[in-house]
Write a protein that holds these residues in place. Sequence first.
Motif, mmCIF file in Angstrom:
data_model
loop_
_atom_site.group_PDB
_atom_site.id
_atom_site.type_symbol
_atom_site.label_atom_id
_atom_site.label_comp_id
_atom_site.label_asym_id
_atom_site.label_seq_id
_atom_site.Cartn_x
_atom_site.Cartn_y
_atom_site.Cartn_z
ATOM 1 N N CYS A 131 37.141 48.583 51.120
ATOM 2 C CA CYS A 131 38.503 48.590 52.014
ATOM 3 C C CYS A 131 38.218 48.185 53.411
ATOM 4 O O CYS A 131 37.076 47.570 53.782
ATOM 5 C CB CYS A 131 38.396 50.275 51.994
ATOM 6 N N SER A 132 39.288 48.003 54.204
ATOM 7 C CA SER A 132 39.158 47.354 55.489
ATOM 8 C C SER A 132 38.257 48.015 56.546
ATOM 9 O O SER A 132 37.605 47.118 57.187
ATOM 10 C CB SER A 132 40.589 47.159 55.895
ATOM 11 N N ASP A 133 38.024 49.209 56.135
ATOM 12 C CA ASP A 133 37.147 49.833 57.402
ATOM 13 C C ASP A 133 35.526 49.231 57.060
ATOM 14 O O ASP A 133 34.637 49.646 57.634
ATOM 15 C CB ASP A 133 37.208 51.456 57.181
ATOM 16 N N ASP A 134 35.207 49.025 55.580
ATOM 17 C CA ASP A 134 33.743 48.426 55.341
ATOM 18 C C ASP A 134 33.604 47.203 56.017
ATOM 19 O O ASP A 134 32.180 46.693 55.863
ATOM 20 C CB ASP A 134 33.721 48.356 53.840
ATOM 21 N N ARG A 154 41.892 44.107 57.474
ATOM 22 C CA ARG A 154 43.026 44.216 56.525
ATOM 23 C C ARG A 154 43.770 43.118 56.292
ATOM 24 O O ARG A 154 44.240 42.838 54.940
ATOM 25 C CB ARG A 154 43.736 45.391 57.246
ATOM 26 N N GLU A 213 44.490 42.048 52.425
ATOM 27 C CA GLU A 213 45.837 42.054 52.065
ATOM 28 C C GLU A 213 46.230 40.543 51.353
ATOM 29 O O GLU A 213 46.976 40.447 50.609
ATOM 30 C CB GLU A 213 46.718 42.653 53.041
ATOM 31 N N ARG A 266 43.777 55.061 51.071
ATOM 32 C CA ARG A 266 43.244 53.827 51.346
ATOM 33 C C ARG A 266 42.661 53.077 49.968
ATOM 34 O O ARG A 266 42.369 53.580 49.036
ATOM 35 C CB ARG A 266 41.746 54.425 51.857
ATOM 36 N N LYS A 267 43.082 51.816 50.320
ATOM 37 C CA LYS A 267 42.917 51.002 48.970
ATOM 38 C C LYS A 267 41.540 50.146 49.083
ATOM 39 O O LYS A 267 41.162 49.704 50.156
ATOM 40 C CB LYS A 267 43.991 49.708 49.072
ATOM 41 N N TYR A 268 40.857 50.229 48.050
ATOM 42 C CA TYR A 268 39.547 49.232 48.035
ATOM 43 C C TYR A 268 39.797 48.172 46.804
ATOM 44 O O TYR A 268 40.444 48.380 45.785
ATOM 45 C CB TYR A 268 38.627 50.302 47.319
ATOM 46 N N TYR A 269 39.464 47.013 47.292
ATOM 47 C CA TYR A 269 39.474 45.850 46.552
ATOM 48 C C TYR A 269 38.386 45.204 45.968
ATOM 49 O O TYR A 269 37.371 45.459 46.261
ATOM 50 C CB TYR A 269 40.353 44.696 47.518
ATOM 51 N N ILE A 279 43.417 46.094 43.774
ATOM 52 C CA ILE A 279 43.126 47.126 44.011
ATOM 53 C C ILE A 279 42.270 47.761 43.109
ATOM 54 O O ILE A 279 42.666 47.983 41.865
ATOM 55 C CB ILE A 279 44.502 47.999 44.412
ATOM 56 N N LYS A 326 41.849 53.694 44.524
ATOM 57 C CA LYS A 326 42.368 54.068 45.930
ATOM 58 C C LYS A 326 41.626 55.555 46.225
ATOM 59 O O LYS A 326 41.562 56.321 45.243
ATOM 60 C CB LYS A 326 43.927 54.506 45.901
#
Length: 398
Positions: free
Chosen positions: A133-136, A159, A163, A180-183, A173, A176
């Motif tokens: 996710c964007s926080d990782d 992010r 995206e 929070r979305k994990y890609y 995705i 979730k």
Amino acid sequence: MIQLTNRQTRQFLLLKHGLLNEYKFSGKQGVLDFARQVGCIQYDPIDVCGKNAELVLQSRIKGFTKGMLADLLYEDRSLVDYPDKNLAIIPVEDWPYFERYRQAARQHAVRYPEMEALTAQVRAHIQIHGPICSDDLKLDGDFSWQSAIHWSSGSNSSRSVLEQMYSTGELIIHHKKGTRKYYDIAKKYIQSNLLNASEPLEDELEHHKWRVLRRIGSVGLLWNRASDAWLNIWGLKAAQRKEVFRQLLHEARIIAIAVEQMKDMLYCLVEDLPLIEAVLQNQEPTKLRCELIAPLDNFIWDRKLISELFDFDYTWEIYTPAIKRKFGYYVLPLLYGESFIGRAEIIAERKTGTLVVKNIWFENGVKQTTQLRTALNSCFQKFAIFNGCERISAESMN
């Protein structure tokens, strides 16, 4: 052309959506069947008493649980998150039909030269660490980005890159956690014959015809006029829409429906003729169900159509300033039998396991009979189970 009374038209729509009589759809297979019928289910992350897509399904699928949708999205991969009518959930087999949008996103990347190096960092990170996710991932860079194909934008580099790669179809995705979305890399999960398929309908008119057919099938009945039901179909202006309807009628892929006291003609898919014929037999409903309808439900995508057919006006007031709201922040329409009888504000307090029915506003003329009360109670009990709540607390009713 077929002529229907107002009541027959309402019955057709309700039967098409599996909202009248016994449940038409059941279990996980029912979720998939319904998703294929409507083409897409609109996604919204706000979760007051269930997210929009879950709310759409709980009103139609017998025995529905939130896990069924999660399984189809993130285990079976029969469904996939991708923009259609705004952010949406679509059957994975429809992936190729959105290639023109992914191509537009790839071309859009040229506007952001810093993306190329950051994209390489994302690929390397996922290869080592798996879904992210964007926080990782903390990427350097400071640029303002806006998606070419949906509403996402911002200046958060991590992010924005994720995206953008999602928009081009390189990432999907993976799952979730809450909102929070994990890609992860799309080719791990989407079959190559779908992932790498060329655009099936390169001609724009043919693509528009496919999209319009899909939206008519999604709602059940639509008219050839401006409507929220056409949202995010690029290039479909009034002139293009008129030509699409002309050709679809000529090709006998849609049927014109004249409804008593309605100025505009409505149209349904030719595949729905048997359902029209069943309605013309004027059969009485076998069961009056009470259901809570999602705010972005396919059934009510065209609010003006619902107003004309059901004499029910609904506005989702979530973006209305609190002082200007007529009802509340997250209010759901209440359907009983063939009619909208009101609306309800419901909050799932998950810490206490309580479903709070904060308020019910009944429409004028609705008689609160014992039969209606019983149906309402059954509806709220089912809704509590859907939300994992053990208790129901009713505050007030108007």
